[in-house]
Motif scaffolding. Structure first.
Motif, short mmCIF file in Angstrom:
data_model
loop_
_atom_site.label_atom_id
_atom_site.label_comp_id
_atom_site.label_asym_id
_atom_site.label_seq_id
_atom_site.Cartn_x
_atom_site.Cartn_y
_atom_site.Cartn_z
N PRO A 1 23.25 60.60 53.52
CA PRO A 1 22.38 61.32 52.57
C PRO A 1 21.93 60.46 51.38
O PRO A 1 20.99 60.84 50.68
N LEU A 2 22.56 59.31 51.15
CA LEU A 2 22.20 58.45 50.03
C LEU A 2 21.08 57.47 50.39
O LEU A 2 20.31 57.05 49.53
N LEU A 3 21.00 57.07 51.65
CA LEU A 3 20.11 55.99 52.05
C LEU A 3 18.62 56.29 51.87
O LEU A 3 17.87 55.39 51.49
N PRO A 4 18.13 57.52 52.13
CA PRO A 4 16.68 57.74 51.99
C PRO A 4 16.15 57.43 50.59
O PRO A 4 15.05 56.89 50.46
N ARG A 5 16.90 57.75 49.53
CA ARG A 5 16.41 57.51 48.17
C ARG A 5 16.85 56.17 47.61
O ARG A 5 16.09 55.48 46.94
N LEU A 6 18.08 55.77 47.90
CA LEU A 6 18.61 54.55 47.30
C LEU A 6 18.33 53.31 48.13
O LEU A 6 18.19 52.22 47.58
N GLY A 7 18.28 53.43 49.44
CA GLY A 7 18.08 52.28 50.29
C GLY A 7 19.39 51.54 50.55
O GLY A 7 20.39 51.71 49.85
N ALA A 8 19.36 50.68 51.57
CA ALA A 8 20.57 50.00 52.01
C ALA A 8 21.15 49.07 50.96
O ALA A 8 22.37 49.01 50.77
N MET A 9 20.30 48.35 50.24
CA MET A 9 20.81 47.37 49.28
C MET A 9 21.50 48.04 48.10
O MET A 9 22.57 47.60 47.65
N ARG A 10 20.90 49.10 47.57
CA ARG A 10 21.50 49.76 46.42
C ARG A 10 22.78 50.50 46.81
O ARG A 10 23.75 50.52 46.04
N VAL A 11 22.80 51.14 47.98
CA VAL A 11 24.03 51.80 48.42
C VAL A 11 25.15 50.78 48.56
O VAL A 11 26.29 51.01 48.14
N SER A 12 24.84 49.62 49.15
CA SER A 12 25.84 48.56 49.29
C SER A 12 26.31 48.07 47.93
O SER A 12 27.52 47.89 47.70
N ALA A 13 25.36 47.86 47.00
CA ALA A 13 25.71 47.33 45.69
C ALA A 13 26.54 48.32 44.89
O ALA A 13 27.59 47.97 44.32
N TYR A 14 26.11 49.57 44.84
CA TYR A 14 26.80 50.57 44.03
C TYR A 14 28.19 50.86 44.58
O TYR A 14 29.16 51.02 43.83
N SER A 15 28.31 50.96 45.90
CA SER A 15 29.62 51.30 46.48
C SER A 15 30.63 50.18 46.30
O SER A 15 31.80 50.43 45.99
N THR A 16 30.19 48.93 46.46
CA THR A 16 31.14 47.81 46.26
C THR A 16 31.54 47.70 44.79
O THR A 16 32.70 47.40 44.49
N ALA A 17 30.59 47.96 43.88
CA ALA A 17 30.93 47.90 42.45
C ALA A 17 31.97 48.97 42.09
O ALA A 17 32.91 48.71 41.33
N LEU A 18 31.80 50.16 42.64
CA LEU A 18 32.75 51.24 42.34
C LEU A 18 34.13 50.97 42.96
O LEU A 18 35.14 51.44 42.44
N ALA A 19 34.16 50.23 44.05
CA ALA A 19 35.44 49.97 44.72
C ALA A 19 36.31 48.99 43.93
O ALA A 19 37.54 48.99 44.08
N VAL A 20 35.71 48.17 43.07
CA VAL A 20 36.47 47.14 42.35
C VAL A 20 37.55 47.74 41.45
O VAL A 20 38.73 47.37 41.57
N PRO A 21 37.22 48.66 40.53
CA PRO A 21 38.30 49.22 39.69
C PRO A 21 39.32 50.02 40.50
O PRO A 21 40.50 50.08 40.12
N MET A 22 38.89 50.63 41.59
CA MET A 22 39.83 51.38 42.44
C MET A 22 40.88 50.44 43.03
O MET A 22 42.09 50.69 42.95
N LEU A 23 40.43 49.32 43.61
CA LEU A 23 41.36 48.37 44.21
C LEU A 23 42.18 47.65 43.15
O LEU A 23 43.36 47.33 43.38
N ALA A 24 41.58 47.39 41.99
CA ALA A 24 42.33 46.75 40.91
C ALA A 24 43.46 47.65 40.44
O ALA A 24 44.58 47.17 40.16
#
Length: 304
Positions: A160-183
């Protein structure tokens, strides 16, 4: 559809190479290393978003919730579950459980065509054979099932995120959010030792994991997913163990056995069978709806 097929195949094959390359970073603290991996990937992806002229979209509360759930389940929790399952029962068990991902995604795509189901079943059989019919204990199995759920969420929550955000932004935003979680996970489980200066080999391993397995593979996968749909795209998840086998052979880590080659052949055969299934026909347009006789044409613009 050909671009989607190539992208999905390359993405899952590259993810499979993770197994061989991970040997370079096996002595580095696990969760601190994963946080570094996603941090580097996020920086590169965000720079790519800016360089390609895509604006940073203001997310709605629903999009924040989906991205948060995607990052937590499909990235952070997935890595925890894979790591802990391998510690408890070895890598074969989690590899075997993840081999069922194509069938699960085929079922998640609605009412799959019989040929798609048959192809997914053959892919699962091949992936299971290629990972060595894993065995283990209950603890390892439960962690592996968690990884399985995370892998499914990685695709389904992105749709549901890909139509508006596109592949690059979904990849960028999700990896950025994962950093504090894994830290955070790293601080809890590894303490202040979660980070240290990497050796030259470890730095090369993390660079590959960040740039190839994360940046390139994520972008290719999220580009292919809306084109193919979860059912067809999921077939290519069977290429993960094939990528692992090929990497092991190239790096001289392991020579493929007859079972490995047979499993790889079944995966390829299952993908071919599944891709020949007819896609379900779209529902008939109702009178007055866009595209129906007598309706007013509506221009739809698509942003990537």
């Amino acid at each position: 559809m050909s671009n989607g097929v190539v992208g999905a195949a390359c993405a899952m094959f590259l993810v499979g190479t993770l197994a061989g390359v991970s040997g370079l970073v096996k002595d580095y603290p696990v969760y601190g290393g994963q946080a570094v991996r996603y941090l580097v990937a996020a920086v590169v992806l965000l720079a790519m978003v800016r360089a390609t002229g895509q604006r940073f979209v203001r997310l709605t509360p629903r999009e924040w919730a989906l991205l948060g759930a995607l990052s937590f389940t499909g990235l952070a929790l997935f890595n925890v579950c894979v790591t802990e399952s391998a510690r408890a029962a070895g890598p074969a068990l989690v590899g075997t459980v993840l081999g069922a991902v194509p069938l699960a995604l085929a079922l998640a795509g609605g009412r799959p065509a019989p040929r798609l189901l048959a192809g997914a079943g053959v892919v699962v059989a091949g992936a299971t054979l290629a990972t060595g019919l894993g065995s283990g204990n209950l603890t390892g199995l439960l962690w592996a099932l968690g990884a399985f759920a995370g892998e499914i969420a990685f695709s389904l929550l992105a749709i549901p995120l890909l139509p508006r955000l596109g592949a690059m932004r979904v990849s960028a935003y999700s990896t950025a959010l994962a950093v504090p979680m894994l830290a955070t996970i790293g601080l809890v489980t590894e303490g202040s030792g979660m980070l240290r200066a990497p050796s030259l080999a470890e730095a090369a391993g993390f660079a590959y994991l960040a740039l190839v397995v994360t940046v390139v593979a994520f972008f290719l996968w999220y580009s292919a997913l809306p084109r193919l749909g979860p059912g067809r795209a999921g077939l290519f998840a069977g290429l993960i163990p094939v990528g692992a086998i090929a990497t092991g052979a190239v790096l001289g880590i392991a020579t493929p056995s007859g079972y490995d080659l047979l499993g790889a052949g079944l995966v390829v055969g299952g993908i071919v069978i599944g891709l020949t299934a007819r896609r379900p026909a779209p529902p008939a347009a109702s009178p007055g709806s866009p595209g129906s006789p007598g309706s007013t044409p509506r221009v739809v613009t698509e942003r990537t």
